[in-house]
Motif scaffolding. Structure first.
Motif, short mmCIF file in Angstrom:
data_model
loop_
_atom_site.label_atom_id
_atom_site.label_comp_id
_atom_site.label_asym_id
_atom_site.label_seq_id
_atom_site.Cartn_x
_atom_site.Cartn_y
_atom_site.Cartn_z
N GLU A 117 17.91 61.00 19.49
CA GLU A 117 18.32 60.53 20.82
C GLU A 117 18.12 61.60 21.87
O GLU A 117 17.66 61.31 22.98
CB GLU A 117 19.77 60.05 20.80
CG GLU A 117 20.04 58.95 19.81
CD GLU A 117 19.01 57.84 19.84
OE1 GLU A 117 18.58 57.44 20.95
OE2 GLU A 117 18.60 57.38 18.77
N LEU A 130 18.72 62.99 33.86
CA LEU A 130 17.30 63.25 33.60
C LEU A 130 16.84 64.46 34.40
O LEU A 130 16.06 65.27 33.90
CB LEU A 130 16.44 62.05 33.95
CG LEU A 130 16.32 60.93 32.94
CD1 LEU A 130 15.24 59.95 33.37
CD2 LEU A 130 16.05 61.42 31.56
N GLY A 152 9.73 56.94 24.17
CA GLY A 152 9.92 58.22 23.48
C GLY A 152 10.09 58.04 21.98
O GLY A 152 9.49 58.75 21.18
N HIS A 153 10.90 57.06 21.59
CA HIS A 153 11.04 56.78 20.16
C HIS A 153 9.71 56.36 19.55
O HIS A 153 9.35 56.79 18.45
CB HIS A 153 12.09 55.69 19.91
CG HIS A 153 13.50 56.15 20.05
ND1 HIS A 153 14.00 57.25 19.40
CD2 HIS A 153 14.52 55.65 20.78
CE1 HIS A 153 15.27 57.41 19.71
NE2 HIS A 153 15.61 56.45 20.57
N ALA A 155 14.41 61.76 22.55
CA ALA A 155 13.94 60.62 23.35
C ALA A 155 14.35 60.78 24.82
O ALA A 155 13.59 60.41 25.72
CB ALA A 155 14.48 59.31 22.77
N ASN A 156 15.53 61.34 25.07
CA ASN A 156 15.96 61.58 26.45
C ASN A 156 15.10 62.66 27.11
O ASN A 156 14.72 62.53 28.28
CB ASN A 156 17.43 62.00 26.50
CG ASN A 156 18.36 60.83 26.25
OD1 ASN A 156 17.98 59.68 26.41
ND2 ASN A 156 19.57 61.12 25.85
N ALA A 198 11.84 61.11 28.00
CA ALA A 198 11.97 60.28 29.21
C ALA A 198 11.96 61.16 30.46
O ALA A 198 11.33 60.81 31.46
CB ALA A 198 13.24 59.44 29.14
N HIS A 205 12.87 56.02 27.51
CA HIS A 205 13.56 56.52 26.32
C HIS A 205 13.02 55.82 25.06
O HIS A 205 12.72 56.47 24.05
CB HIS A 205 15.07 56.27 26.47
CG HIS A 205 15.88 56.59 25.28
ND1 HIS A 205 16.57 57.78 25.14
CD2 HIS A 205 16.15 55.88 24.16
CE1 HIS A 205 17.21 57.78 23.98
NE2 HIS A 205 16.98 56.63 23.37
N GLU A 206 12.86 54.51 25.13
CA GLU A 206 12.36 53.75 23.97
C GLU A 206 10.90 54.08 23.69
O GLU A 206 10.49 54.14 22.53
CB GLU A 206 12.57 52.25 24.18
CG GLU A 206 14.01 51.81 24.37
CD GLU A 206 14.97 52.23 23.27
OE1 GLU A 206 14.54 52.44 22.11
OE2 GLU A 206 16.17 52.37 23.56
#
Length: 183
Positions: free
Chosen positions: A102, A143, A75-76, A105-106, A109, A72-73
């Motif tokens: 958010e 996910l 992804g940011h 980013a999910n 992921a 996820h991070e």
């Protein structure tokens, strides 16, 4: 569709570096990974400090959740770096609010951690619940739901015999770090 660019970005990383492992990718991408101990709420955080990219990660995460938070991070980093130069992504915005950063980013992921061919193969071989798919793939159930939803929207999955719940973009909201000595 609207999120094809996220799919392309995640798969470009996999194709270029031959890995879906978020820990390997942080090293390859030269993102500094810092462990945080004694966190009770914060799971992870992405921040740029003096042009250096950092992911701060709770050291008290279950290994499967750790993998998801790290992806996820990343992804940011890959999707929102320009925004992150002025704003840190941290627990208040990452896991509490459902803003588009958010959600994106999910989705990133989900695409990074779950291979299209693998999930389609499992669906074709009778894995008909999102829970059985999540267990087999070693990822968080939401996910799997996001991945199936995105594949369907992109036309890469025509129909699925899988019973899925509506994907929850805030699935990490109520997760709290654990004491790793309990694992």
């Amino acid at each position: 569709m609207a999120n094809d660019w996220i799919y392309e970005k995640a798969n470009a990383l996999v194709k270029k570096y031959f890995t879906r492992d978020p820990l390997e990718l942080t090293q390859i991408l030269n993102i500094h990974l810092e462990e945080m101990s004694d966190t009770t709420v914060l799971l992870g955080m992405y921040q740029i400090i003096q042009r250096n990219r950092f992911i701060f990660l709770s050291s008290n995460l279950h290994p499967n959740i750790r993998k998801v938070v790290l992806a996820h991070e990343i992804g940011h980093d890959q999707l929102h770096r320009k925004y992150a130069k002025k704003n840190a992504f941290h627990e208040v915005s990452v896991f509490r609010e459902l803003n588009h950063y958010e959600i994106e980013a999910n989705i990133f992921a989900a695409h990074l951690l779950i291979d299209d061919k693998e999930i389609i193969r499992l669906l074709e071989n009778g894995f008909v619940s999102d829970r059985s798919l999540a267990d087999e793939l070693g990822v968080e159930i939401n996910l799997v739901n996001l991945k199936i939803s995105e594949l369907y929207k992109m036309g890469k999955l025509s129909s699925s015999p899988c019973t899925v719940e509506r994907p929850k973009a805030d699935f990490l909201k109520n997760y709290t770090p654990i004491n790793c000595s309990e694992i």
